[in-house]
Design a protein around this motif. Structure first.
Motif, PDB file in Angstrom:
ATOM      1  N   GLU A  58      -9.411   2.544  -3.051  1.00 51.81           N
ATOM      2  CA  GLU A  58      -9.466   3.654  -3.987  1.00 51.81           C
ATOM      3  C   GLU A  58     -10.361   4.756  -3.446  1.00 51.81           C
ATOM      4  N   ILE A  59     -11.465   4.370  -2.793  1.00 53.28           N
ATOM      5  CA  ILE A  59     -12.345   5.385  -2.218  1.00 53.28           C
ATOM      6  C   ILE A  59     -11.624   6.130  -1.088  1.00 53.28           C
ATOM      7  N   VAL A  60     -10.884   5.383  -0.253  1.00 54.45           N
ATOM      8  CA  VAL A  60     -10.125   6.035   0.819  1.00 54.45           C
ATOM      9  C   VAL A  60      -9.115   7.002   0.236  1.00 54.45           C
ATOM     10  N   CYS A  61      -8.488   6.590  -0.875  1.00 56.12           N
ATOM     11  CA  CYS A  61      -7.511   7.447  -1.553  1.00 56.12           C
ATOM     12  C   CYS A  61      -8.154   8.753  -2.018  1.00 56.12           C
ATOM     13  N   VAL A  62      -9.313   8.637  -2.676  1.00 52.91           N
ATOM     14  CA  VAL A  62      -9.964   9.840  -3.194  1.00 52.91           C
ATOM     15  C   VAL A  62     -10.303  10.787  -2.051  1.00 52.91           C
ATOM     16  N   PRO A  85      -3.653   2.164  -5.478  1.00 52.01           N
ATOM     17  CA  PRO A  85      -4.028   3.044  -4.373  1.00 52.01           C
ATOM     18  C   PRO A  85      -2.978   2.969  -3.277  1.00 52.01           C
ATOM     19  N   ASP A  86      -2.715   4.086  -2.660  1.00 50.63           N
ATOM     20  CA  ASP A  86      -1.711   4.097  -1.608  1.00 50.63           C
ATOM     21  C   ASP A  86      -2.341   4.628  -0.332  1.00 50.63           C
ATOM     22  N   LEU A  87      -1.731   4.290   0.768  1.00 48.70           N
ATOM     23  CA  LEU A  87      -2.210   4.807   2.046  1.00 48.70           C
ATOM     24  C   LEU A  87      -1.349   5.933   2.558  1.00 48.70           C
ATOM     25  N   TYR A  88      -0.244   6.218   1.875  1.00 53.53           N
ATOM     26  CA  TYR A  88       0.659   7.272   2.340  1.00 53.53           C
ATOM     27  C   TYR A  88      -0.041   8.613   2.296  1.00 53.53           C
ATOM     28  N   GLY A  89      -0.618   8.934   1.122  1.00 51.62           N
ATOM     29  CA  GLY A  89      -1.272  10.226   0.936  1.00 51.62           C
ATOM     30  C   GLY A  89      -2.380  10.467   1.941  1.00 51.62           C
ATOM     31  N   PHE A 119       0.808  -1.205   0.000  1.00 48.23           N
ATOM     32  CA  PHE A 119       0.000   0.000   0.000  1.00 48.23           C
ATOM     33  C   PHE A 119       0.844   1.259   0.000  1.00 48.23           C
ATOM     34  N   PHE A 120       2.156   1.121   0.084  1.00 53.93           N
ATOM     35  CA  PHE A 120       3.007   2.291   0.124  1.00 53.93           C
ATOM     36  C   PHE A 120       3.924   2.289  -1.089  1.00 53.93           C
ATOM     37  N   HIS A 139       7.147  11.651  -7.074  1.00 56.20           N
ATOM     38  CA  HIS A 139       6.456  12.395  -8.126  1.00 56.20           C
ATOM     39  C   HIS A 139       5.014  11.930  -8.270  1.00 56.20           C
ATOM     40  N   GLN A 140       4.749  10.661  -7.948  1.00 57.46           N
ATOM     41  CA  GLN A 140       3.371  10.181  -8.025  1.00 57.46           C
ATOM     42  C   GLN A 140       2.513  10.868  -6.963  1.00 57.46           C
ATOM     43  N   VAL A 141       3.051  10.982  -5.756  1.00 54.70           N
ATOM     44  CA  VAL A 141       2.280  11.640  -4.702  1.00 54.70           C
ATOM     45  C   VAL A 141       2.032  13.089  -5.074  1.00 54.70           C
ATOM     46  N   LYS A 142       3.058  13.744  -5.625  1.00 54.30           N
ATOM     47  CA  LYS A 142       2.886  15.133  -6.030  1.00 54.30           C
ATOM     48  C   LYS A 142       1.797  15.261  -7.083  1.00 54.30           C
ATOM     49  N   GLU A 143       1.828  14.366  -8.087  1.00 55.29           N
ATOM     50  CA  GLU A 143       0.806  14.432  -9.139  1.00 55.29           C
ATOM     51  C   GLU A 143      -0.579  14.232  -8.566  1.00 55.29           C
ATOM     52  N   ARG A 144      -0.701  13.290  -7.608  1.00 55.86           N
ATOM     53  CA  ARG A 144      -2.029  13.023  -7.070  1.00 55.86           C
ATOM     54  C   ARG A 144      -2.547  14.216  -6.283  1.00 55.86           C
ATOM     55  N   VAL A 145      -1.639  14.848  -5.515  1.00 51.35           N
ATOM     56  CA  VAL A 145      -2.089  16.005  -4.739  1.00 51.35           C
ATOM     57  C   VAL A 145      -2.520  17.132  -5.682  1.00 51.35           C
ATOM     58  N   LEU A 146      -1.712  17.396  -6.733  1.00 49.12           N
ATOM     59  CA  LEU A 146      -2.070  18.454  -7.663  1.00 49.12           C
ATOM     60  C   LEU A 146      -3.355  18.118  -8.394  1.00 49.12           C
TER      61      LEU A 146
END
Lengths: 301, 229
Positions: A201-205, A119-123, A86-87, A92-99
């Motif tokens: 994926e829902i938790v991620c969103v 889906p990751d749990l870090y974000g 999950f991590f 750069h992926q985390v940055k893209e997701r935040v943006l």
């Protein structure tokens, strides 16, 4: 003709097999038709031998798909490696997701574009942690600024607020996705949906959609009502539209009443969280004249 | 019996030399080829005066403090980890940060338990995060580094307390702000210097950010400390 369409579906699944999981295989099919279909058509044309083999051997293809999809999370849930999957993100992926969550665009589904079966749990975890501390700190600062210069006020760092903020935000970010996932699962048994999301994926969103609140909360330090309401409305619009754009494809095939009810519930919970945080942590405004007969501003919004 | 011994001599050659007699105590006679040096060491630490034992541990802790003050990429902090230093720093910081006592009406600052829990729980969460992201550092090594790098913030707390003795106006606030900001950046920089080598290359920022948040929160607690009147 049906054999041809079966072959089309199977070939595309094999192309993305390493990302496929049980829940979102259908979602994978949808995204490939939207964005990458020309790439797969080209592959098919240049590799006639390989495609012929797959047409001959659908069973082997299915087995390979099963194998590759199982490889992703094959560790049992009590080992450390299971949670490491999950991590599996990079900076750069985390940055893209935040943006991507800060700037939603109609037509671009957050899950299909950014999360893409990883889906990751870090974000979600660290965005919630940042939001908790930012709310507590900025609430303290805003109280301090309001009472600045008043001699009878002694600044007290209210530590209890951190615990309350943490409970509120973490339960919103984890329990509401759980409920939503349950509702979507229940509706899936009644109506066949093309797009369905897994719980992660829902938790991620939800987690990434909370990212817009961090700058909004910092703006709430400014003790003017208009600034606060402006920032809350902008933040609500942006993060609410991320949620709406993500979940509308999952409910639009349902009965219109149920679809509208689910979307309204999603937006309502989001509004409740934002307004509740503002009301509880930033409740004092300009308390100018502490004269008893003329209270200028209400002390609680 | 002799024939049996002869046939078994190549395999159990030593066994035939042992004479079983009531006089010989068991522990002195068995030859263990590997463990003897360490047995000698442990035996000797029981013999030495207590002052030597304590001083040895204290020197180790002190050397690590020096490593934190001048962070270079040395592996001494990681190799010989210990948790005495972090415990000492955490208790000192929590004692100094303790807010008003329970019988006062105000909600008060953080209590001892809250600061303690934040520091240790935060360190554990950051360590878990770095291990989940694929770091090769061990659990206790990471706890050791994070605990030792709280030292600049503890020093800042002492300085803030001294400054607050002189008054709590705007000037003292600015001094405290500068001191806390400097020490918080020093903490983050020092712990990053130790931790970042063990992380996979594309995820270094993902590991550094929680460390930044952790020291930021502790720095905030140090900055907003106001003494009870």
């Amino acid at each position: 003709m049906s054999a041809n369409s079966d072959f089309l579906l199977q070939f595309q699944e094999f192309g993305d097999a390493e990302n496929a999981s049980e829940d979102s295989r259908d979602a994978t099919t949808v995204t490939i038709e939207d964005t990458g279909s020309h790439k797969h058509h080209k592959q098919r044309k240049t590799d006639p031998v390989m495609s012929f083999d797959e047409d001959d051997d659908p069973q082997a293809n299915n087995d390979q798909t099963e194998l590759l999809s199982g490889q992703r999370k094959s560790a049992p849930f009590w080992t450390f490696e299971y949670y490491q999957t999950f991590f599996d993100v990079e900076t750069h992926q985390v940055k893209e997701r935040v943006l991507g969550s800060l700037l939603p665009w109609p037509g671009k589904n957050f899950v299909s574009l950014y999360i893409r079966n990883n889906p990751d749990l870090y974000g979600p975890f660290w965005i919630c942690a940042t939001l908790v501390f930012v709310i507590a700190i900025c609430g303290n600062i805003s109280d301090f600024l309001v009472y600045l210069g008043k001699p009878q006020y002694k600044y007290v760092p209210e530590f209890r607020k951190v615990t309350i903020a943490a409970t509120a935000i973490y339960s919103y970010a984890w329990l509401v996705p759980l409920g939503l996932w349950g509702v979507l699962l229940w509706r899936n048994t009644k109506v066949i949906n093309i797009v369905s999301y897994s719980f992660l994926e829902i938790v991620c969103v939800y987690g990434y959609s909370l990212a817009i609140y961090i700058p909004a909360v910092v703006l709430w330090i400014i003790p003017y009502n208009t600034v606060r309401w402006l920032s809350i409305i902008v933040a609500l619009c942006l993060s609410g539209s991320v949620l709406v754009l993500t979940f509308w494809p999952a409910v639009r095939d349902d009965k219109p009443r149920v679809a509208i009810a689910i979307m309204v519930a999603i937006v309502a919970m989001h509004v409740l969280l934002a307004v509740g945080c503002k009301a509880y942590f930033f409740s004092t405004l300009d308390v100018e004249h502490p004269a008893p007969k003329n209270v200028v501003t209400p002390s609680k919004q | 019996m002799a024939e049996v011994d002869d046939s078994r001599k190549p395999m159990f050659a030593g066994l035939s030399d042992v004479s079983i007699s009531a006089d010989i105590p068991v522990e002195g006679e068995i030859n263990v080829p590997v463990g003897t040096p360490s047995q000698d060491d442990e035996y000797s630490t029981l013999d030495e005066p207590v002052k030597d034992t304590i001083l040895r541990d204290l020197t180790a802790v002190g050397k690590k403090f020096v490593h934190v003050m001048y962070p270079k990429k040395s592996s001494a902090l990681l190799r010989d980890w210990d948790l005495w230093g972090p415990l000492l720093l955490c208790v000192t910081l929590a004692l100094m940060l303790q807010g008003n006592s329970v019988d006062s009406k105000e909600e008060g600052g953080p209590q001892f338990a809250e600061v303690f829990v934040i520091i240790w729980f935060g360190s554990v969460i950051i360590t878990l995060n770095s291990k989940l992201l694929g770091g090769t550092i061990s659990f206790f090594q990471s706890l050791c580094v994070l605990g030792y790098c709280i030292m600049p913030l503890t020093v800042a707390m002492v300085v803030c307390r001294l400054v607050l003795l002189g008054g709590s106006g705007t000037v003292s606030f600015i001094i405290r702000l500068v001191v806390v900001t400097a020490s918080f950046s020093w903490s983050t920089f020092a712990s990053t210097a130790f931790l970042v080598d063990s992380q996979p290359p594309n995820r270094k920022a993902l590991v550094v950010y929680p460390v930044f948040l952790f020291y930021f929160v502790i720095g905030w607690m140090v900055l907003t400390f106001s003494p009870s009147a």
